[in-house]
Design an enzyme around this catalytic site. Structure first.
Site, PDB file in Angstrom:
ATOM      1  N   SER A 294     -35.065  29.207  12.504  1.00 26.97           N
ATOM      2  CA  SER A 294     -34.129  28.121  12.778  1.00 26.97           C
ATOM      3  C   SER A 294     -33.121  27.988  11.644  1.00 26.97           C
ATOM      4  O   SER A 294     -33.333  28.480  10.533  1.00 26.97           O
ATOM      5  CB  SER A 294     -34.889  26.806  12.937  1.00 26.97           C
ATOM      6  OG  SER A 294     -35.774  26.854  14.032  1.00 26.97           O
ATOM      7  N   GLY A 331     -32.094  29.408  16.367  1.00 29.43           N
ATOM      8  CA  GLY A 331     -31.440  29.736  15.105  1.00 29.43           C
ATOM      9  C   GLY A 331     -30.073  29.135  14.941  1.00 29.43           C
ATOM     10  O   GLY A 331     -29.572  29.026  13.820  1.00 29.43           O
ATOM     11  N   SER A 381     -31.325  27.610  22.065  1.00 26.15           N
ATOM     12  CA  SER A 381     -30.712  26.770  21.030  1.00 26.15           C
ATOM     13  C   SER A 381     -31.072  25.299  21.218  1.00 26.15           C
ATOM     14  O   SER A 381     -30.245  24.480  21.608  1.00 26.15           O
ATOM     15  CB  SER A 381     -29.190  26.956  21.063  1.00 26.15           C
ATOM     16  OG  SER A 381     -28.844  28.315  20.912  1.00 26.15           O
ATOM     17  N   GLY A 382     -32.334  24.957  20.932  1.00 26.47           N
ATOM     18  CA  GLY A 382     -32.790  23.589  21.156  1.00 26.47           C
ATOM     19  C   GLY A 382     -32.222  22.585  20.186  1.00 26.47           C
ATOM     20  O   GLY A 382     -31.692  21.536  20.571  1.00 26.47           O
ATOM     21  N   CYS A 534     -49.147   1.860   4.819  1.00 26.61           N
ATOM     22  CA  CYS A 534     -49.878   1.703   3.559  1.00 26.61           C
ATOM     23  C   CYS A 534     -50.082   3.075   2.919  1.00 26.61           C
ATOM     24  O   CYS A 534     -51.214   3.547   2.747  1.00 26.61           O
ATOM     25  CB  CYS A 534     -51.211   1.023   3.809  1.00 26.61           C
ATOM     26  SG  CYS A 534     -51.066  -0.601   4.549  1.00 26.61           S
ATOM     27  N   TYR A 573     -37.378  17.577  17.720  1.00 22.75           N
ATOM     28  CA  TYR A 573     -38.687  17.677  17.079  1.00 22.75           C
ATOM     29  C   TYR A 573     -39.295  16.352  16.606  1.00 22.75           C
ATOM     30  O   TYR A 573     -40.516  16.212  16.616  1.00 22.75           O
ATOM     31  CB  TYR A 573     -38.657  18.644  15.878  1.00 22.75           C
ATOM     32  CG  TYR A 573     -38.316  20.056  16.256  1.00 22.75           C
ATOM     33  CD1 TYR A 573     -39.207  20.839  16.972  1.00 22.75           C
ATOM     34  CD2 TYR A 573     -37.078  20.606  15.928  1.00 22.75           C
ATOM     35  CE1 TYR A 573     -38.886  22.128  17.337  1.00 22.75           C
ATOM     36  CE2 TYR A 573     -36.750  21.892  16.294  1.00 22.75           C
ATOM     37  CZ  TYR A 573     -37.657  22.657  16.996  1.00 22.75           C
ATOM     38  OH  TYR A 573     -37.337  23.926  17.374  1.00 22.75           O
TER      39      TYR A 573
END
Length: 715
Positions: A294, A331, A381-382, A534, A573
């Site tokens: 990527s 990529g 190409s996401g 936390c 993502y």
């Protein structure tokens, strides 16, 4: 003994606030006094025109605006993000949706524009280079598996034969379902590790007349595929993933090269070809796939990898395979910081058009030289497709600085000084003398020594906590007078980094984070962001531009006062990778479309999903909220039985418990906290469900529905 005033009065005045390296390259900002500050200066300061073009801008009101049609967006079509927040979070009685922040706002018009731009870039490159085939992309659903995102991509890409890529059985099932309404020519690319069930499902997809290609990631998968083919009687279309030598450095290039996680070596590819020949299935091999990582930083690296893959493609043609498609994988990068750098994991040094031209030219050069028919070019190409269309919006609820509350009165100061003895007294005398001489570095040195000696006395029990606090206040007052006080504040935000920005925590991925309003005011504070969890890792202290803090505005007196920030370019993502740390569920989600008419505020919220309730989050961890409530209700009956109106008190407490199960885990406004359980259950606005396009009535169920929403306590 000299008073503190002699130190402070002898010190220089604090210098004007500066933005350190942010300002050093922006002379227009340096020159702007607070009264002259404008939205233009904020746009420069936060680099909005760098990472945001052509979809984000700072409008004349000082708010971030979305440009849904990219460069073709007219002024009246811009969508003010602050108005989106107001429409979404305002109470229903005021015409809002009553949802809480944090909030993900999705803009399908931006998504469509990204797809159109990618397709048009390749179409133009095909025409310019005289390429004798075409481009058709696929979207890797792992980037964002949300139903409405995937359905939009299939719908928007139908005219382009745009398909989907799956890497697991659930992804394959959703891809099959969504593509049933798409173009019959759209590719369904099946990647990832495969067992018999995965391969059988892929063959069923082919039987359903979906244009399915099974890509071999491991040599062993071929035996399973041949077995499934014989059992089901479905002839497959196959691809092989090549493990190229070409790779790029950095985190995103670690999956490429000869030691990459996926793919077949040239030796393994040859064995696959020979086995297919033996089984009389070589004609099934029609696609070559590869992926060199990527965020490929330069077109030179793109061309190098594509050229190597094209050589393998031509060799497969020579060996007798019926090759049709070269899938260049992902990529295609995006510029997270606007620097257009070729030496960064968060930037790229090319445009969509330059990327497309590099790919088309490289394939044509190799295939033309070998006399091989030009293949269909496919890409996955996401990140480049979905990143821009989704914005994470959240609110600062408070801010604190290490020294912001160090206040000391003259009387307290004098009392502290009168009690100084020994080394502490010597430190103060040295500090006073250095101040009178104007030796400000020595002032700071003696002040630090004074504090250390006071801390030691406190640990030994010879100094009270009031005197220790006075020592801290004295040192801070001196630092402020000299002008070297630490300006970094901590802004506490209603957010979980682990849930909503996991790539920052996991791999150090940086995203643009910007206040979405007040950008016509000069920010006067530098701050870092601390979330609700936390955990010491639940903070953001690195920002684009190499900064360790972010220019921010002072919060309203008493709290956040509605100070909203946005994290941009996070549409890929982040939602899929987000965890359940501290049991903070996912944020609310709205879908925002540009309005067809030119009146009004220029947008419509067409879909809204409230964030997960506390009960729904608990269900994920295998708890039963209704059973938990019954346990707590019994405790109420057992321990809260005092007083004449004990029944009413118990009912009120039970209502409060039910409300907590039904409300979201994030911090709530007082108005939402005051809802009764009956309102929370019956209103439907706090369970995890979707609203319809027009009426925005909830169709989801709140937790505990199998128990009548615990209505026995609500009579």
């Amino acid at each position: 003994m000299p008073a503190l005033a002699c130190c402070v009065d002898s010190a220089v005045s604090p210098p004007p606030y500066a933005f350190a390296s942010w300002d050093s390259s922006l002379p227009a900002i340096n020159a702007a006094a607070s009264g002259d500050w404008s939205a233009f200066h904020s746009s420069l300061l936060y680099r909005v025109d760098g990472w945001g073009a052509p979809y984000f801008t700072v409008n004349s009101n000082g708010n971030i605006a979305v440009r849904p049609y990219g460069p073709n967006t007219l002024a009246h079509q811009e969508i003010d993000l602050l108005q989106v927040v107001k429409r979404t979070s305002d109470p229903k009685i005021s015409g809002g949706l009553g949802l809480q922040l944090p909030l993900i706002a999705r803009f399908p018009d931006v998504l469509k524009n990204r797809m159109d731009s990618l397709q048009s870039s390749f179409d133009y490159a095909v025409r310019c280079h005289g390429y004798e085939s075409h481009y058709q992309g696929v979207f890797p659903v792992k980037c964002n598996q949300d139903r409405f995102v995937v359905e939009d991509i299939v719908k928007f890409g139908s005219g382009y034969r745009f398909g989907l890529e799956a890497g697991s059985k659930p992804e394959l099932l959703l891809a099959m379902s969504c593509l049933s309404g798409g173009s019959p020519d759209a590719l369904l690319v099946c990647n990832g590790f495969k067992d018999m069930e995965y391969i059988s499902l892929s063959l069923i997809a082919r039987k359903l007349h979906l244009n399915t290609v099974i890509v071999l990631e491991q040599e062993e998968e071929l035996d399973t595929l041949i077995d499934a083919h014989r059992k089901l009687g479905v002839r497959p279309v196959l691809g092989v993933r090549a493990k190229l030598r070409t790779k790029h450095s950095g985190h995103f290039g670690s999956t490429s090269g000869e030691k990459g996680k996926f793919g077949l070596t040239t030796t393994q590819i040859l064995r696959v070809v020979r086995k297919l020949q033996q089984c009389e299935m070589l004609d099934c091999l029609q696609l070559l796939h590869f992926h060199i990582g990527s965020q490929i930083p330069s077109t030179a690296l793109v061309a190098d990898g594509v050229g190597e893959a094209a050589q393998i493609y031509c060799e497969l043609v020579r060996l007798g395979a019926c090759m049709r498609v070269i899938d260049i994988g992902g990529g295609l990068g995006i510029d997270y910081d606007g620097s257009k750098s070729q030496n960064s994991d968060i930037s790229v040094g090319y445009s969509l058009q330059e990327y497309a031209s590099a790919v088309v030219e490289a394939v044509k050069l190799v295939c033309g030289g070998k006399g091989v028919k030009h293949p269909i070019i496919c890409s996955e190409s996401g990140r480049a497709i979905v990143s821009h269309h989704s914005i994470l919006l959240f609110e600062a609820v408070s801010a604190s600085s290490l020294h912001s509350r160090q206040i000391i009165s003259p009387g307290e100061l004098q009392s502290f000084l009168d009690d100084l003895t020994g080394e502490s007294l010597a430190d103060y005398d040295n500090l006073s003398a250095a101040a009178l001489r104007g030796e400000y570095d020595n002032c700071l040195l003696y002040a630090e020594q004074l504090k250390l000696h006071c801390v030691q006395q406190f640990k030994e029990g010879s100094l009270g906590i009031e005197r220790l606090a006075a020592a801290d206040a004295l040192c801070e007052l001196l630092s402020k007078a000299i002008g070297v006080s630490d300006p970094i504040a901590t802004y506490h935000v209603n957010l979980s980094v682990f849930t909503s920005i996991p790539d920052f925590w996991g791999i150090g991925q940086l995203f643009p984070i910007v206040p979405i309003h007040r950008l016509d005011e000069k920010p006067s504070v530098r701050g870092i962001i601390s979330d609700l969890t936390c955990d010491s890792d639940g903070k953001i202290d690195k920002f684009i531009g190499g900064e360790s803090s972010l220019p921010l505005h002072e919060l309203a007196e008493g709290g956040g006062g509605g100070y909203c920030l946005g994290m941009f370019l996070g549409g890929a993502y982040e939602e899929a990778l987000g965890g359940m740390h501290n049991l903070f569920g996912g944020p609310s989600v709205v879908r925002v479309a540009a309005a067809a008419a030119t009146q009004g505020d220029g947008f419509a919220v067409t879909l809204a999903s409230p964030g997960m309730s506390c009960g729904e989050v608990l269900r994920v961890m295998q708890y039963e909220p209704a059973a938990m409530f019954r346990t707590l209700k019994r405790r109420l009956d057992e321990y809260c039985d005092d007083g004449d109106d004990a029944g009413a008190a118990k009912a009120g407490l039970a209502n409060g418990l039910a409300r907590c199960f039904n409300n979201v885990p994030y911090l709530s406004s007082p108005e939402l906290c005051s809802l009764t359980a009956a309102e929370a259950v019956n209103d439907g606005g706090y369970g995890h469900g979707y609203f319809s396009d027009d009426s925005l009535e909830s169709s989801g169920e709140s937790i505990g529905s199998e128990e009548d929403h615990w209505s026995h306590i609500l009579a």
